[in-house]
Design an enzyme around this catalytic site. Structure first.
Site, PDB file in Angstrom:
ATOM      1  N   HIS A   1       9.970   9.412   7.644  1.00 18.74           N
ATOM      2  CA  HIS A   1      10.899   8.276   7.702  1.00 18.74           C
ATOM      3  C   HIS A   1      11.541   8.313   9.082  1.00 18.74           C
ATOM      4  O   HIS A   1      12.305   9.222   9.391  1.00 18.74           O
ATOM      5  CB  HIS A   1      11.956   8.412   6.607  1.00 18.74           C
ATOM      6  CG  HIS A   1      13.047   7.389   6.697  1.00 18.74           C
ATOM      7  ND1 HIS A   1      13.299   6.490   5.693  1.00 18.74           N
ATOM      8  CD2 HIS A   1      13.945   7.119   7.675  1.00 18.74           C
ATOM      9  CE1 HIS A   1      14.309   5.712   6.050  1.00 18.74           C
ATOM     10  NE2 HIS A   1      14.722   6.085   7.250  1.00 18.74           N
TER      11      HIS A   1
ATOM     12  N   ARG B   1      24.215  -2.284   8.796  1.00 14.50           N
ATOM     13  CA  ARG B   1      25.510  -1.590   8.856  1.00 14.50           C
ATOM     14  C   ARG B   1      25.449  -0.436   9.846  1.00 14.50           C
ATOM     15  O   ARG B   1      24.370  -0.065  10.324  1.00 14.50           O
ATOM     16  CB  ARG B   1      25.814  -0.997   7.478  1.00 14.50           C
ATOM     17  CG  ARG B   1      24.731  -0.015   7.043  1.00 14.50           C
ATOM     18  CD  ARG B   1      25.027   0.727   5.761  1.00 14.50           C
ATOM     19  NE  ARG B   1      24.061   1.780   5.529  1.00 14.50           N
ATOM     20  CZ  ARG B   1      22.883   1.631   4.943  1.00 14.50           C
ATOM     21  NH1 ARG B   1      22.495   0.444   4.522  1.00 14.50           N
ATOM     22  NH2 ARG B   1      22.057   2.644   4.801  1.00 14.50           N
TER      23      ARG B   1
ATOM     24  N   LYS C   1       0.871  -1.174   0.000  1.00 18.23           N
ATOM     25  CA  LYS C   1       0.000   0.000   0.000  1.00 18.23           C
ATOM     26  C   LYS C   1       0.910   1.226   0.000  1.00 18.23           C
ATOM     27  O   LYS C   1       1.896   1.275   0.747  1.00 18.23           O
ATOM     28  CB  LYS C   1      -0.855  -0.035   1.270  1.00 18.23           C
ATOM     29  CG  LYS C   1      -1.697   1.180   1.485  1.00 18.23           C
ATOM     30  CD  LYS C   1      -3.130   0.937   1.061  1.00 18.23           C
ATOM     31  CE  LYS C   1      -3.952   2.217   1.166  1.00 18.23           C
ATOM     32  NZ  LYS C   1      -5.002   2.252   0.145  1.00 18.23           N
TER      33      LYS C   1
ATOM     34  N   LEU D   1       1.965   4.726   1.115  1.00 16.57           N
ATOM     35  CA  LEU D   1       1.700   5.737   2.146  1.00 16.57           C
ATOM     36  C   LEU D   1       2.037   7.087   1.521  1.00 16.57           C
ATOM     37  O   LEU D   1       3.140   7.282   1.013  1.00 16.57           O
ATOM     38  CB  LEU D   1       2.529   5.465   3.399  1.00 16.57           C
ATOM     39  CG  LEU D   1       2.302   4.092   4.060  1.00 16.57           C
ATOM     40  CD1 LEU D   1       3.131   3.957   5.331  1.00 16.57           C
ATOM     41  CD2 LEU D   1       0.829   3.884   4.387  1.00 16.57           C
TER      42      LEU D   1
HETATM   43  C1  MV4 Z   1       7.459   3.580   0.592  1.00 18.86           C
HETATM   44  C2  MV4 Z   1       6.861   4.852   0.449  1.00 18.86           C
HETATM   45  C3  MV4 Z   1       5.498   4.947   0.552  1.00 18.86           C
HETATM   46  N1  MV4 Z   1       4.761   3.844   0.767  1.00 18.86           N
HETATM   47  N2  MV4 Z   1       6.679   2.516   0.826  1.00 18.86           N
HETATM   48  C4  MV4 Z   1      11.929   4.930  -0.472  1.00 18.86           C
HETATM   49  C5  MV4 Z   1      13.204   4.418   0.076  1.00 18.86           C
HETATM   50  C6  MV4 Z   1      12.925   3.033   0.499  1.00 18.86           C
HETATM   51  N3  MV4 Z   1      13.746   2.693   1.629  1.00 18.86           N
HETATM   52  C7  MV4 Z   1      11.469   3.004   0.797  1.00 18.86           C
HETATM   53  N4  MV4 Z   1      10.919   4.189   0.213  1.00 18.86           N
HETATM   54  C8  MV4 Z   1       9.604   4.462   0.276  1.00 18.86           C
HETATM   55  N5  MV4 Z   1       8.788   3.401   0.530  1.00 18.86           N
HETATM   56  C9  MV4 Z   1       5.362   2.649   0.889  1.00 18.86           C
HETATM   57  N6  MV4 Z   1       4.605   1.565   1.087  1.00 18.86           N
HETATM   58  C10 MV4 Z   1       7.689   5.946   0.216  1.00 18.86           C
HETATM   59  C11 MV4 Z   1       9.063   5.753   0.118  1.00 18.86           C
HETATM   60  C12 MV4 Z   1       9.840   6.956  -0.094  1.00 18.86           C
HETATM   61  C13 MV4 Z   1      10.717   7.440   0.876  1.00 18.86           C
HETATM   62  C14 MV4 Z   1      10.921   6.788   2.077  1.00 18.86           C
HETATM   63  C15 MV4 Z   1      11.794   7.268   3.021  1.00 18.86           C
HETATM   64  C16 MV4 Z   1      12.458   8.464   2.788  1.00 18.86           C
HETATM   65  C17 MV4 Z   1      12.260   9.141   1.625  1.00 18.86           C
HETATM   66  C18 MV4 Z   1      11.403   8.642   0.646  1.00 18.86           C
HETATM   67  C19 MV4 Z   1      11.217   9.347  -0.542  1.00 18.86           C
HETATM   68  C20 MV4 Z   1      10.385   8.852  -1.496  1.00 18.86           C
HETATM   69  C21 MV4 Z   1       9.693   7.652  -1.275  1.00 18.86           C
END
Ligand code: MV4
Length: 453
Positions: A208, A291, A201, A203
């Site tokens: 973060h 890490r 899904k 979000l």
């Molecule tokens: C997501 C998300 C929204 N919904 N998963 C990007 C990095 C990777 N570690 C996971 N990421 C994301 N996963 C769901 N289900 C949005 C991101 C994401 C993001 C996450 C953390 C920090 C910055 C980001 C920038 C764009 C998208």
């Protein structure tokens, strides 16, 4: 304890590991490419070995050269830092075969967390809340359509071998799904040699937030609170802080305890980070990093725990002496990643540092390996250093950050210092009101088009 360790990295993290080793009375071996012959980590180490030409694949990723460097210097253990070979399970196994201790978790745990589907399944089994999604890899478009329908659109297609944001595709409606699956598979195959994908899904406006843990693999594990890393650009974190402006103490302890219990149960032995998306008061696990992370100093500043020291002692087989009760969170810390890039265009700016004056004073830490007269080579990432400030509360940390940024002089190259001078004066940032999209939106709206006075 080890008598001598090899540091298989460069830049500020090589220096950070060297400092921890010196405090433990451990001799250090630096390795370097020909581009890094004049690097500070080479100067400060007890010994150094040149391991190849500038491209990382021929030097910092050159496994035979690293084994040779351990052999000729008699290093008993190797710290990989971050990036390069830090999350390569095969490398950790090869070191073990050569009777060299990998300063990091067991290969099985590196491999487990490298597979993002297996990581989520394991996390879920250990009681960690996860983003709703497919129970495993997607086997057909038809299956994907049914799962997406049940989850509700929009959904995200992610690569099982991905992580760090690579190979993700959004499907806003059922019509988008076949193309999202196909492009995600093609990109995943090209980038990782594995086209397994899974669904989650989407979000829309999360933060973060990641939880730092330490486990010794012998029944002891603690958490060291969270870091809010929502301010990022193109999957690169820019500003990290702890505590998160979005959490209260009881939320912190609840998610922290869940994570500590999980890594204890897993028998995990090293520092690790559980990454979550946080939205509407709820945590959703996405990945675990096995890490030491770039932003670890933020946690060190508010807990006083030396995470690299802990990693080395755990790898040497010492039990964790730190108890959860002894982990006390004091004040607020913020880290700014200073890159050799133009602050508005982010164009890389390698070159010679003509003059260098780092800030100092109470509550200011600079983790950097540059110096006046040093030339930043163009071959590696553009991190010049990290400015970390600590204050008794967030306002004090912000005030100190503003002051420290204004003191920081790095002449001869462009840096991202002006970006942080702008951010620290921004009302949303001052109020802690930002999500993972805030910075890119700010930049797209021209937030950096005029440099601060
Ligand atoms: C997501 C998300 C929204 N919904 N998963 C990007 C990095 C990777 N570690 C996971 N990421 C994301 N996963 C769901 N289900 C949005 C991101 C994401 C993001 C996450 C953390 C920090 C910055 C980001 C920038 C764009 C998208």
């Amino acid at each position: 304890m080890f008598e001598k360790i090899l540091i298989a990295n460069r830049g500020e993290i090589a220096l950070r590991i060297l400092r921890a080793a010196k405090e433990l009375g451990i001799a250090t071996v630096a390795v370097h490419s020909t581009a890094d012959a004049h690097a500070m980590h080479v100067k400060l180490a007890d010994e150094s070995v040149c391991i190849g030409p500038p491209p990382a694949r021929d030097s910092y990723l050159n496994v035979p050269a690293l084994l040779g460097a351990c052999e000729i210097t008699g290093a008993e253990a190797l710290h990989p830092g971050y990036g390069f070979l830090a999350e390569n399970a095969r490398f950790a196994e090869i070191l073990a075969d050569h009777h060299i201790v990998f300063i990091g978790p067991k290969p099985e745990h590196i491999r487990l967390m490298g597979d993002k589907i297996a990581a989520k399944t394991t996390a879920s089994r250990l009681g960690i809340p996860c983003v709703p999604g497919s129970p495993g890899a997607i086997t057909s478009d038809k299956e994907a359509a049914a799962i997406a329908q049940a989850l509700g659109f929009p959904v995200l297609v992610k690569a099982a071998a991905g992580g760090g944001g690579r190979g993700m595709k959004v499907a806003r409606t059922a019509n988008d799904l076949p193309v999202a699956l196909e492009t995600a598979r093609i990109e995943a195959k090209a980038a990782f040699g594995d086209d397994s994908v899974y669904l989650e899904k989407l979000l829309e406006k999360p933060r973060h937030i990641e939880i730092q843990v330490l486990g010794d693999g012998h029944g002891k594990a603690v958490h060291l609170g969270e870091r809010d890393c929502s301010l990022q650009r193109r999957n690169q974190k820019v500003w990290e802080e702890s505590p998160s402006p979005a959490l209260n103490a009881s939320q912190r302890l609840e998610i922290g305890e869940i994570c500590a219990n999980a890594v204890r149960e897993l028998g995990y032995a090293s520092a690790g980070t559980l990454e979550f998306l946080y939205e509407n008061g709820k945590f959703y696990f996405i990945e675990m990093n096995t890490r030491i992370q770039v932003e670890h100093p933020v946690t060190e500043m508010i807990t006083g725990v030396d995470l690299v020291n802990e990693q080395i002692r755990i790898a040497a087989g010492s039990p964790l002496t730190l108890t959860q009760k002894e982990v006390v969170f004091q004040g607020h810390a913020i880290e700014c990643r200073i890159n050799a890039e133009h602050s508005a265009t982010f164009r890389p700016s390698p070159g010679k540092i003509a003059y260098y004056h780092p800030p100092g004073g109470l509550g200011v830490r600079v983790d950097s390996a540059v110096y006046a007269g040093y030339s930043i080579p163009p071959n590696y990432d553009s991190l010049v250093g990290k400015l970390i400030v600590h204050g008794r509360n967030r306002n004090e940390a912000l005030m100190r950050l503003r002051r420290a940024l204004d003191e920081f002089i790095i002449d001869g190259i462009d840096t991202t210092i002006p970006l942080f001078q702008t951010l620290v004066r921004n009302a949303d940032i001052q109020n802690g009101l930002y999500d993972i999209h805030w910075l890119e939106r700010f930049l797209a709206l021209g937030g950096m088009d005029e440099e601060p006075a």
